[in-house]
Design an enzyme around this catalytic site. Structure first.
Site, PDB file in Angstrom:
ATOM      1  N   ARG A  55       0.857  -1.188   0.000  1.00 29.38           N
ATOM      2  CA  ARG A  55       0.000   0.000   0.000  1.00 29.38           C
ATOM      3  C   ARG A  55       0.897   1.243   0.000  1.00 29.38           C
ATOM      4  O   ARG A  55       2.036   1.201   0.460  1.00 29.38           O
ATOM      5  CB  ARG A  55      -0.912   0.008   1.221  1.00 29.38           C
ATOM      6  CG  ARG A  55      -1.908  -1.154   1.264  1.00 29.38           C
ATOM      7  CD  ARG A  55      -2.762  -1.096   2.505  1.00 29.38           C
ATOM      8  NE  ARG A  55      -3.753  -2.185   2.541  1.00 29.38           N
ATOM      9  CZ  ARG A  55      -3.520  -3.391   3.061  1.00 29.38           C
ATOM     10  NH1 ARG A  55      -2.332  -3.651   3.613  1.00 29.38           N
ATOM     11  NH2 ARG A  55      -4.461  -4.319   3.048  1.00 29.38           N
ATOM     12  N   LYS A  82      -2.663  -2.201   7.920  1.00 25.70           N
ATOM     13  CA  LYS A  82      -4.114  -2.062   7.998  1.00 25.70           C
ATOM     14  C   LYS A  82      -4.722  -3.080   8.950  1.00 25.70           C
ATOM     15  O   LYS A  82      -5.675  -2.782   9.683  1.00 25.70           O
ATOM     16  CB  LYS A  82      -4.711  -2.225   6.593  1.00 25.70           C
ATOM     17  CG  LYS A  82      -6.206  -1.991   6.521  1.00 25.70           C
ATOM     18  CD  LYS A  82      -6.689  -2.086   5.080  1.00 25.70           C
ATOM     19  CE  LYS A  82      -8.189  -1.834   4.998  1.00 25.70           C
ATOM     20  NZ  LYS A  82      -8.671  -1.900   3.588  1.00 25.70           N
ATOM     21  N   HIS A 142      -2.931   3.033  -5.728  1.00 24.52           N
ATOM     22  CA  HIS A 142      -3.502   1.823  -5.141  1.00 24.52           C
ATOM     23  C   HIS A 142      -3.847   0.793  -6.218  1.00 24.52           C
ATOM     24  O   HIS A 142      -3.819  -0.420  -5.959  1.00 24.52           O
ATOM     25  CB  HIS A 142      -4.764   2.170  -4.341  1.00 24.52           C
ATOM     26  CG  HIS A 142      -5.260   1.042  -3.503  1.00 24.52           C
ATOM     27  ND1 HIS A 142      -4.787   0.793  -2.231  1.00 24.52           N
ATOM     28  CD2 HIS A 142      -6.184   0.071  -3.750  1.00 24.52           C
ATOM     29  CE1 HIS A 142      -5.402  -0.266  -1.734  1.00 24.52           C
ATOM     30  NE2 HIS A 142      -6.254  -0.721  -2.637  1.00 24.52           N
ATOM     31  N   ARG A 145      -1.850  -2.506  -6.968  1.00 25.42           N
ATOM     32  CA  ARG A 145      -2.087  -3.729  -6.214  1.00 25.42           C
ATOM     33  C   ARG A 145      -3.061  -4.628  -6.972  1.00 25.42           C
ATOM     34  O   ARG A 145      -2.925  -5.852  -6.977  1.00 25.42           O
ATOM     35  CB  ARG A 145      -2.614  -3.398  -4.813  1.00 25.42           C
ATOM     36  CG  ARG A 145      -1.522  -2.900  -3.885  1.00 25.42           C
ATOM     37  CD  ARG A 145      -2.058  -2.296  -2.597  1.00 25.42           C
ATOM     38  NE  ARG A 145      -2.937  -3.142  -1.822  1.00 25.42           N
ATOM     39  CZ  ARG A 145      -2.544  -4.073  -0.943  1.00 25.42           C
ATOM     40  NH1 ARG A 145      -1.235  -4.289  -0.757  1.00 25.42           N
ATOM     41  NH2 ARG A 145      -3.421  -4.766  -0.241  1.00 25.42           N
ATOM     42  N   HIS A 169      -3.713  -9.334   2.813  1.00 24.20           N
ATOM     43  CA  HIS A 169      -5.148  -9.382   3.036  1.00 24.20           C
ATOM     44  C   HIS A 169      -5.455 -10.403   4.126  1.00 24.20           C
ATOM     45  O   HIS A 169      -4.847 -11.473   4.171  1.00 24.20           O
ATOM     46  CB  HIS A 169      -5.888  -9.769   1.758  1.00 24.20           C
ATOM     47  CG  HIS A 169      -6.001  -8.658   0.773  1.00 24.20           C
ATOM     48  ND1 HIS A 169      -6.354  -8.837  -0.551  1.00 24.20           N
ATOM     49  CD2 HIS A 169      -5.802  -7.321   0.909  1.00 24.20           C
ATOM     50  CE1 HIS A 169      -6.375  -7.683  -1.170  1.00 24.20           C
ATOM     51  NE2 HIS A 169      -6.041  -6.741  -0.310  1.00 24.20           N
ATOM     52  N   TYR A 179      -6.420 -22.731   9.939  1.00 21.73           N
ATOM     53  CA  TYR A 179      -5.439 -23.710   9.498  1.00 21.73           C
ATOM     54  C   TYR A 179      -4.196 -23.063   8.894  1.00 21.73           C
ATOM     55  O   TYR A 179      -3.120 -23.638   8.902  1.00 21.73           O
ATOM     56  CB  TYR A 179      -6.066 -24.679   8.487  1.00 21.73           C
ATOM     57  CG  TYR A 179      -6.926 -25.729   9.149  1.00 21.73           C
ATOM     58  CD1 TYR A 179      -6.361 -26.878   9.694  1.00 21.73           C
ATOM     59  CD2 TYR A 179      -8.300 -25.572   9.245  1.00 21.73           C
ATOM     60  CE1 TYR A 179      -7.137 -27.845  10.312  1.00 21.73           C
ATOM     61  CE2 TYR A 179      -9.096 -26.529   9.862  1.00 21.73           C
ATOM     62  CZ  TYR A 179      -8.512 -27.669  10.397  1.00 21.73           C
ATOM     63  OH  TYR A 179      -9.281 -28.613  11.012  1.00 21.73           O
TER      64      TYR A 179
END
Length: 218
Positions: A55, A82, A142, A145, A169, A179
């Protein structure tokens, strides 16, 4: 206002294009070649952000203390992320080359990309200003990305979760998140190395960029 519930639930694609206009992944090599010809610290920061799929704020606030050149790792503390958790970024040869250029700008602030004001990082306007200078008002910082994410999906055989991890993310599926507790660093290192190589590949005039061979195991 859309009348049916399905339309109301879907995102406004027009607004998404307005806020996050992205470069088609096939054109990224030519764009990076042009960007390399731009002078100034903001252009360096933009190159670094693209090569690391970071970012804007993460790249602009990068400090030399976060960079480990020996292991080619950029460790961004949770306070700057973030999701409020540390994110390790494997640095490709192309990203390391940008850092070598940035080293000439090193000052007492410790910032990799120091701004005009002493001790302060670059502003987001500084990076978008590079795009305006290049007459690429059709793009957003941005949006790169999204360019990276599209490249992962369309030109490589890496799984979705690896691309999402590279973008830092957070997994929304609670079972999947339970997991997958590691950060897939070694696999991401291969992905980012390929991205760095791809960003340096310029398609011949009128030609197409050939997608990378799909890895046998990711």
């Amino acid at each position: 206002v859309p009348a049916d519930p399905i339309s109301r639930a879907l995102p406004d694609r027009g607004m998404s294009r307005y806020h996050y206009a992205a470069l088609p992944w096939q054109q990224v090599g030519s764009f990076m070649e042009a960007l390399a010809g731009e002078g100034g610290v903001a252009a360096l920061a933009l190159r670094f952000a693209i090569l690391t799929a970071a970012r804007s704020g993460e790249a602009r606030g990068a400090t030399w203390a976060e960079i480990d050149l020996g292991t080619a790792t950029w460790s961004i503390p949770g306070a700057r992320m973030k999701a409020n958790r540390e994110h390790r970024v494997p640095l490709s040869d192309a990203a390391l080359a940008v850092l070598r250029e940035a080293a000439a700008l090193r000052d007492a602030s410790g910032l990799v990309f120091p701004g005009a004001k002493p001790g302060r990082p670059l502003s987001d306007v500084g990076l978008s200003g590079v795009l305006r200078r290049m007459k690429r008002d059709d793009l957003t910082v941005h949006g790169f990305r999204s360019t990276f994410r599209d490249w992962c999906a369309e030109a490589t055989g890496y799984p979705r979760e690896l691309a999402e991890a590279a973008l830092a993310h957070v997994l929304t599926n609670k079972v999947e998140a339970a997991y997958q507790r590691g950060d897939l660093f070694e696999k991401r290192a291969r992905l980012m190395a390929e991205w760095g190589t791809f960003c340096g590949r310029v398609a011949p005039a009128g030609g197409d960029v050939v997608p990378l061979r799909k890895p046998e195991a990711a």
